[in-house]
Design an enzyme around this catalytic site. Structure first.
Site, short mmCIF file in Angstrom:
data_model
loop_
_atom_site.label_atom_id
_atom_site.label_comp_id
_atom_site.label_asym_id
_atom_site.label_seq_id
_atom_site.Cartn_x
_atom_site.Cartn_y
_atom_site.Cartn_z
N GLY A 163 -18.32 30.25 -35.06
CA GLY A 163 -17.31 31.29 -34.93
C GLY A 163 -15.98 30.91 -35.58
O GLY A 163 -15.93 30.31 -36.65
N ASP B 239 -16.70 20.20 -29.63
CA ASP B 239 -17.46 21.34 -29.08
C ASP B 239 -18.44 20.82 -28.04
O ASP B 239 -18.93 19.69 -28.13
CB ASP B 239 -18.22 22.09 -30.17
CG ASP B 239 -18.50 23.54 -29.80
OD1 ASP B 239 -17.84 24.44 -30.37
OD2 ASP B 239 -19.35 23.77 -28.91
N TYR C 182 -10.60 37.23 -17.72
CA TYR C 182 -10.47 36.77 -19.13
C TYR C 182 -9.06 37.06 -19.63
O TYR C 182 -8.42 36.20 -20.25
CB TYR C 182 -11.52 37.45 -20.00
CG TYR C 182 -11.40 37.11 -21.47
CD1 TYR C 182 -11.80 35.87 -21.96
CD2 TYR C 182 -10.85 38.03 -22.38
CE1 TYR C 182 -11.69 35.56 -23.31
CE2 TYR C 182 -10.73 37.72 -23.73
CZ TYR C 182 -11.16 36.49 -24.19
OH TYR C 182 -11.03 36.18 -25.53
N ARG D 44 -21.79 42.16 -26.40
CA ARG D 44 -22.35 43.50 -26.64
C ARG D 44 -23.80 43.58 -26.17
O ARG D 44 -24.22 44.58 -25.59
CB ARG D 44 -22.28 43.83 -28.13
CG ARG D 44 -21.23 44.83 -28.48
CD ARG D 44 -21.39 45.41 -29.85
NE ARG D 44 -21.99 44.57 -30.85
CZ ARG D 44 -21.35 43.67 -31.57
NH1 ARG D 44 -20.06 43.47 -31.40
NH2 ARG D 44 -21.97 42.96 -32.49
N1 LIG Z 1 -14.68 36.95 -31.08
C1 LIG Z 1 -13.72 37.76 -30.64
O1 LIG Z 1 -13.83 38.99 -30.70
C2 LIG Z 1 -12.44 37.18 -30.07
C3 LIG Z 1 -11.39 38.06 -29.82
C4 LIG Z 1 -10.20 37.56 -29.30
C5 LIG Z 1 -10.08 36.21 -29.05
N2 LIG Z 1 -11.13 35.38 -29.31
C6 LIG Z 1 -10.96 33.97 -29.02
O2 LIG Z 1 -11.27 33.20 -30.15
C7 LIG Z 1 -11.76 31.92 -29.75
C8 LIG Z 1 -13.05 31.62 -30.43
O3 LIG Z 1 -13.92 32.71 -30.24
P1 LIG Z 1 -15.27 32.87 -31.07
O4 LIG Z 1 -15.47 34.33 -31.26
O5 LIG Z 1 -15.28 31.98 -32.27
O6 LIG Z 1 -16.31 32.35 -29.96
P2 LIG Z 1 -17.75 31.65 -30.10
O7 LIG Z 1 -18.39 31.83 -28.75
O8 LIG Z 1 -18.47 32.13 -31.29
O9 LIG Z 1 -17.35 30.12 -30.31
C9 LIG Z 1 -16.73 29.40 -29.28
C10 LIG Z 1 -17.07 27.94 -29.43
O10 LIG Z 1 -16.46 27.26 -28.31
C11 LIG Z 1 -17.39 26.37 -27.75
N3 LIG Z 1 -17.13 26.14 -26.35
C12 LIG Z 1 -17.25 27.03 -25.33
N4 LIG Z 1 -16.99 26.42 -24.16
C13 LIG Z 1 -16.68 25.14 -24.46
C14 LIG Z 1 -16.34 24.01 -23.67
N5 LIG Z 1 -16.26 24.09 -22.33
N6 LIG Z 1 -16.08 22.84 -24.29
C15 LIG Z 1 -16.17 22.73 -25.64
N7 LIG Z 1 -16.51 23.76 -26.43
C16 LIG Z 1 -16.76 24.95 -25.85
C17 LIG Z 1 -18.76 27.06 -27.96
O11 LIG Z 1 -19.84 26.12 -27.90
C18 LIG Z 1 -18.58 27.67 -29.34
O12 LIG Z 1 -18.98 26.79 -30.37
C19 LIG Z 1 -11.81 31.97 -28.22
O13 LIG Z 1 -10.63 31.41 -27.69
C20 LIG Z 1 -11.85 33.45 -27.92
O14 LIG Z 1 -11.35 33.75 -26.62
C21 LIG Z 1 -12.31 35.83 -29.81
#
Ligand SMILES: NC(=O)c1ccc[n+]([C@@H]2O[C@H](COP(=O)([O-])OP(=O)(O)OC[C@H]3O[C@@H](n4cnc5c(N)ncnc54)[C@H](O)[C@@H]3O)[C@@H](O)[C@H]2O)c1
Length: 242
Positions: A13, A33, A143, A185
Protein backbone atom coordinates in the site's frame (compact mmCIF):
# COMPACT_ATOMS: atom_id res chain seq x y z
CA UNK A 1 25.44 12.51 2.82
CA UNK A 2 22.61 10.04 2.29
CA UNK A 3 19.58 10.64 4.45
CA UNK A 4 17.91 7.80 6.32
CA UNK A 5 14.24 7.12 7.01
CA UNK A 6 12.16 4.76 9.12
CA UNK A 7 8.82 3.91 7.46
CA UNK A 8 6.16 1.88 9.29
CA UNK A 9 3.57 -0.24 7.51
CA UNK A 10 6.01 -0.55 4.62
CA UNK A 11 5.15 -3.97 3.20
CA UNK A 12 2.28 -2.88 0.97
CA UNK A 13 0.00 0.00 0.00
CA UNK A 14 1.00 3.56 0.79
CA UNK A 15 3.97 2.53 2.92
CA UNK A 16 5.47 0.48 0.11
CA UNK A 17 5.08 3.40 -2.31
CA UNK A 18 6.74 5.68 0.25
CA UNK A 19 9.75 3.34 0.37
CA UNK A 20 10.00 3.49 -3.44
CA UNK A 21 9.71 7.30 -3.55
CA UNK A 22 12.21 7.80 -0.73
CA UNK A 23 14.75 5.50 -2.41
CA UNK A 24 14.37 7.57 -5.58
CA UNK A 25 15.00 10.68 -3.49
CA UNK A 26 18.22 9.09 -2.20
CA UNK A 27 17.10 7.99 1.26
CA UNK A 28 18.20 4.76 2.84
CA UNK A 29 15.19 3.15 4.50
CA UNK A 30 14.39 0.89 7.44
CA UNK A 31 11.07 -0.66 6.36
CA UNK A 32 8.97 -1.82 9.32
CA UNK A 33 5.95 -4.10 9.01
CA UNK A 34 4.21 -6.85 10.95
CA UNK A 35 3.93 -8.90 7.75
CA UNK A 36 6.76 -11.35 6.96
CA UNK A 37 6.45 -10.14 3.35
CA UNK A 38 8.39 -7.04 4.36
CA UNK A 39 11.51 -9.21 3.93
CA UNK A 40 10.92 -9.01 0.15
CA UNK A 41 11.90 -5.33 0.29
CA UNK A 42 15.49 -6.17 1.24
CA UNK A 43 17.77 -4.42 -1.25
CA UNK A 44 20.65 -2.04 -1.46
CA UNK A 45 19.67 0.81 0.87
CA UNK A 46 16.60 -0.93 2.29
CA UNK A 47 16.69 -2.87 5.57
CA UNK A 48 13.43 -4.66 6.38
CA UNK A 49 12.38 -5.07 10.00
CA UNK A 50 9.50 -7.42 10.75
CA UNK A 51 7.87 -6.00 13.86
CA UNK A 52 4.48 -5.21 15.32
CA UNK A 53 4.53 -1.44 15.77
CA UNK A 54 2.38 -1.84 18.88
CA UNK A 55 5.11 -3.83 20.65
CA UNK A 56 6.80 -1.67 23.27
CA UNK A 57 10.31 -2.43 21.98
CA UNK A 58 9.56 -1.89 18.26
CA UNK A 59 10.18 1.89 18.04
CA UNK A 60 13.62 1.82 19.64
CA UNK A 61 14.52 -1.32 17.67
CA UNK A 62 13.67 0.46 14.40
CA UNK A 63 15.62 3.59 15.31
CA UNK A 64 18.60 1.50 16.47
CA UNK A 65 18.51 -0.45 13.19
CA UNK A 66 18.67 2.79 11.20
CA UNK A 67 21.60 4.07 13.19
CA UNK A 68 23.45 0.72 13.09
CA UNK A 69 22.88 0.17 9.37
CA UNK A 70 23.18 3.73 8.06
CA UNK A 71 24.68 5.84 10.86
CA UNK A 72 21.88 8.37 11.17
CA UNK A 73 18.15 9.05 11.15
CA UNK A 74 16.53 11.99 9.35
CA UNK A 75 12.92 11.04 8.71
CA UNK A 76 10.17 9.06 10.41
CA UNK A 77 7.02 8.16 8.49
CA UNK A 78 4.31 6.89 10.85
CA UNK A 79 2.09 5.06 8.37
CA UNK A 80 1.04 1.68 9.84
CA UNK A 81 -2.61 1.52 10.84
CA UNK A 82 -5.70 -0.67 10.78
CA UNK A 83 -9.16 0.31 9.59
CA UNK A 84 -12.48 -0.29 11.34
CA UNK A 85 -15.85 0.58 9.82
CA UNK A 86 -18.51 -0.38 12.35
CA UNK A 87 -21.60 1.27 13.88
CA UNK A 88 -20.83 2.47 17.39
CA UNK A 89 -23.40 0.16 18.98
CA UNK A 90 -21.46 -2.82 17.58
CA UNK A 91 -18.07 -1.42 18.54
CA UNK A 92 -16.55 -3.02 21.63
CA UNK A 93 -14.06 -1.81 24.21
CA UNK A 94 -11.63 -4.32 22.71
CA UNK A 95 -12.07 -2.67 19.27
CA UNK A 96 -11.29 0.68 20.87
CA UNK A 97 -8.21 -0.61 22.71
CA UNK A 98 -6.88 -2.55 19.72
CA UNK A 99 -7.22 0.33 17.29
CA UNK A 100 -5.61 2.89 19.60
CA UNK A 101 -2.84 0.37 20.35
CA UNK A 102 -1.95 0.12 16.63
CA UNK A 103 -2.97 3.49 15.17
CA UNK A 104 -2.03 5.94 17.93
CA UNK A 105 0.37 4.77 20.63
CA UNK A 106 3.05 3.57 18.18
CA UNK A 107 3.10 6.96 16.43
CA UNK A 108 3.76 8.59 19.80
CA UNK A 109 6.39 6.01 20.75
CA UNK A 110 8.15 6.06 17.35
CA UNK A 111 8.27 9.87 17.51
CA UNK A 112 9.71 9.73 21.03
CA UNK A 113 12.39 7.27 19.91
CA UNK A 114 13.24 9.21 16.74
CA UNK A 115 13.23 12.84 17.91
CA UNK A 116 16.62 12.77 19.69
CA UNK A 117 18.18 11.79 16.32
CA UNK A 118 16.14 14.25 14.26
CA UNK A 119 17.08 17.29 16.33
CA UNK A 120 19.91 19.17 14.67
CA UNK A 121 19.69 17.31 11.33
CA UNK A 122 16.76 19.26 9.82
CA UNK A 123 14.88 16.06 10.51
CA UNK A 124 11.21 15.46 9.78
CA UNK A 125 8.27 13.41 10.90
CA UNK A 126 5.43 12.78 8.48
CA UNK A 127 2.36 11.12 9.98
CA UNK A 128 -0.35 9.45 7.94
CA UNK A 129 -3.71 10.70 9.19
CA UNK A 130 -6.94 10.55 7.17
CA UNK A 131 -9.90 12.64 6.12
CA UNK A 132 -11.61 10.61 8.87
CA UNK A 133 -9.55 12.64 11.34
CA UNK A 134 -10.80 15.93 9.85
CA UNK A 135 -14.52 15.46 9.15
CA UNK A 136 -17.32 13.25 10.40
CA UNK A 137 -17.95 9.99 8.50
CA UNK A 138 -20.63 7.54 9.64
CA UNK A 139 -19.62 4.20 11.15
CA UNK A 140 -15.98 5.12 11.71
CA UNK A 141 -16.13 6.46 15.26
CA UNK A 142 -13.09 4.71 16.73
CA UNK A 143 -10.98 4.77 13.54
CA UNK A 144 -11.77 8.47 13.14
CA UNK A 145 -10.81 9.14 16.75
CA UNK A 146 -7.44 7.48 16.16
CA UNK A 147 -6.83 9.66 13.11
CA UNK A 148 -7.94 12.77 14.99
CA UNK A 149 -5.31 11.88 17.57
CA UNK A 150 -2.69 11.65 14.81
CA UNK A 151 -3.70 15.10 13.54
CA UNK A 152 -3.28 16.57 17.00
CA UNK A 153 -0.01 14.71 17.70
CA UNK A 154 1.29 16.29 14.48
CA UNK A 155 0.40 19.82 15.58
CA UNK A 156 1.72 19.34 19.10
CA UNK A 157 5.10 17.98 18.02
CA UNK A 158 5.41 20.62 15.29
CA UNK A 159 5.14 23.35 17.91
CA UNK A 160 7.26 21.56 20.52
CA UNK A 161 10.14 21.05 18.05
CA UNK A 162 9.81 24.10 15.76
CA UNK A 163 12.67 25.83 17.57
CA UNK A 164 14.89 22.77 17.24
CA UNK A 165 14.75 22.51 13.45
CA UNK A 166 12.47 19.47 13.29
CA UNK A 167 9.39 19.71 11.07
CA UNK A 168 6.32 17.59 11.76
CA UNK A 169 3.52 17.33 9.21
CA UNK A 170 0.82 14.88 8.19
CA UNK A 171 -1.02 13.80 5.09
CA UNK A 172 -4.76 13.20 5.26
CA UNK A 173 -5.68 10.81 2.44
CA UNK A 174 -9.20 10.29 1.19
CA UNK A 175 -9.95 6.89 -0.28
CA UNK A 176 -6.75 5.38 -1.69
CA UNK A 177 -6.79 2.40 -4.03
CA UNK A 178 -5.00 -0.11 -1.78
CA UNK A 179 -5.84 -3.48 -0.26
CA UNK A 180 -6.85 -1.59 2.90
CA UNK A 181 -9.88 -0.18 1.03
CA UNK A 182 -10.49 -3.34 -1.00
CA UNK A 183 -10.66 -5.45 2.16
CA UNK A 184 -13.04 -2.97 3.81
CA UNK A 185 -15.28 -2.99 0.73
CA UNK A 186 -15.26 -6.79 0.52
CA UNK A 187 -16.74 -6.89 4.03
CA UNK A 188 -19.64 -4.61 3.00
CA UNK A 189 -23.06 -6.09 2.19
CA UNK A 190 -22.89 -4.65 -1.35
CA UNK A 191 -19.27 -3.93 -2.35
CA UNK A 192 -20.24 -2.42 -5.73
CA UNK A 193 -22.67 0.02 -4.11
CA UNK A 194 -20.07 0.83 -1.47
CA UNK A 195 -17.51 1.65 -4.18
CA UNK A 196 -20.04 3.89 -5.97
CA UNK A 197 -20.67 5.82 -2.75
CA UNK A 198 -16.92 6.20 -2.16
CA UNK A 199 -16.28 7.50 -5.67
CA UNK A 200 -19.28 9.83 -5.47
CA UNK A 201 -17.87 11.39 -2.30
CA UNK A 202 -14.59 12.29 -4.04
CA UNK A 203 -15.04 15.22 -6.45
CA UNK A 204 -12.29 13.96 -8.77
CA UNK A 205 -14.43 10.83 -9.23
CA UNK A 206 -11.73 8.32 -8.33
CA UNK A 207 -9.59 7.14 -5.48
CA UNK A 208 -6.08 8.49 -5.08
CA UNK A 209 -3.21 6.15 -5.82
CA UNK A 210 -0.72 5.05 -3.20
CA UNK A 211 1.99 6.78 -5.22
CA UNK A 212 0.12 10.10 -5.13
CA UNK A 213 0.06 9.92 -1.33
CA UNK A 214 3.71 8.85 -1.27
CA UNK A 215 4.70 11.87 -3.38
CA UNK A 216 2.96 14.18 -0.89
CA UNK A 217 4.83 12.50 1.97
CA UNK A 218 8.15 12.83 0.13
CA UNK A 219 7.39 16.53 -0.47
CA UNK A 220 6.71 17.11 3.23
CA UNK A 221 10.09 15.54 4.01
CA UNK A 222 12.01 17.46 1.33
CA UNK A 223 13.81 20.84 1.54
CA UNK A 224 11.17 22.24 -0.86
CA UNK A 225 8.73 22.23 2.10
CA UNK A 226 11.19 23.81 4.56
CA UNK A 227 8.65 26.50 5.47
CA UNK A 228 5.92 24.00 6.29
CA UNK A 229 5.36 22.51 9.73
CA UNK A 230 2.23 21.53 11.64
CA UNK A 231 0.30 21.17 8.37
CA UNK A 232 -2.24 18.48 7.58
CA UNK A 233 -2.03 18.08 3.80
CA UNK A 234 -5.18 16.52 2.37
CA UNK A 235 -4.64 14.15 -0.55
CA UNK A 236 -8.30 13.46 -1.05
CA UNK A 237 -9.46 14.48 -4.52
CA UNK A 238 -11.40 17.40 -3.03
CA UNK A 239 -13.27 15.42 -0.35
CA UNK A 240 -12.95 17.94 2.49
CA UNK A 241 -13.32 20.93 0.15
CA UNK A 242 -16.95 20.09 -0.63
N1 LIG B 1 -6.29 3.27 1.86
C1 LIG B 1 -7.04 4.31 2.21
O1 LIG B 1 -8.11 4.56 1.62
C2 LIG B 1 -6.60 5.24 3.32
C3 LIG B 1 -7.31 6.42 3.50
C4 LIG B 1 -6.92 7.29 4.52
C5 LIG B 1 -5.84 6.97 5.31
N2 LIG B 1 -5.17 5.81 5.10
C6 LIG B 1 -4.05 5.52 5.97
O2 LIG B 1 -2.91 5.24 5.20
C7 LIG B 1 -2.05 4.34 5.92
C8 LIG B 1 -1.68 3.18 5.05
O3 LIG B 1 -2.86 2.64 4.52
P1 LIG B 1 -2.83 1.58 3.32
O4 LIG B 1 -4.05 1.83 2.51
O5 LIG B 1 -1.51 1.56 2.64
O6 LIG B 1 -3.06 0.23 4.17
P2 LIG B 1 -2.62 -1.29 3.90
O7 LIG B 1 -3.50 -2.11 4.79
O8 LIG B 1 -2.60 -1.59 2.45
O9 LIG B 1 -1.12 -1.30 4.45
C9 LIG B 1 -0.87 -1.12 5.82
C10 LIG B 1 0.42 -1.82 6.17
O10 LIG B 1 0.59 -1.67 7.59
C11 LIG B 1 0.96 -2.90 8.15
N3 LIG B 1 0.55 -3.00 9.53
C12 LIG B 1 -0.71 -3.07 10.03
N4 LIG B 1 -0.67 -3.23 11.35
C13 LIG B 1 0.63 -3.24 11.70
C14 LIG B 1 1.30 -3.39 12.95
N5 LIG B 1 0.63 -3.57 14.09
N6 LIG B 1 2.65 -3.35 12.96
C15 LIG B 1 3.36 -3.19 11.80
N7 LIG B 1 2.77 -3.06 10.61
C16 LIG B 1 1.42 -3.09 10.56
C17 LIG B 1 0.24 -3.95 7.28
O11 LIG B 1 0.85 -5.24 7.38
C18 LIG B 1 0.37 -3.33 5.89
O12 LIG B 1 1.55 -3.75 5.24
C19 LIG B 1 -2.81 4.00 7.20
O13 LIG B 1 -2.38 4.85 8.24
C20 LIG B 1 -4.25 4.32 6.85
O14 LIG B 1 -5.03 4.61 8.01
C21 LIG B 1 -5.52 4.93 4.12
Amino acid sequence: MDLTAVVTGAARGIGRSVVTRLREAGYRVVAVDISPSVAELAADGIVPLQADVSAAEAPQAAVDRAVEAFGRLDLLVNNAARFLRRPILDTTDADFDNLFAVNVRPAFRFARAALPHLTGTAGCIVNVASISGLVGIANQSVYAMTKGAIVQLTRQLAIEYAGRGVRVNAVAPGAVDTEFMAEARAADADPAASLAVTLGNHPIGRMSTADEVARAIAFLAAPESAGITGTILSVDGGYVAR
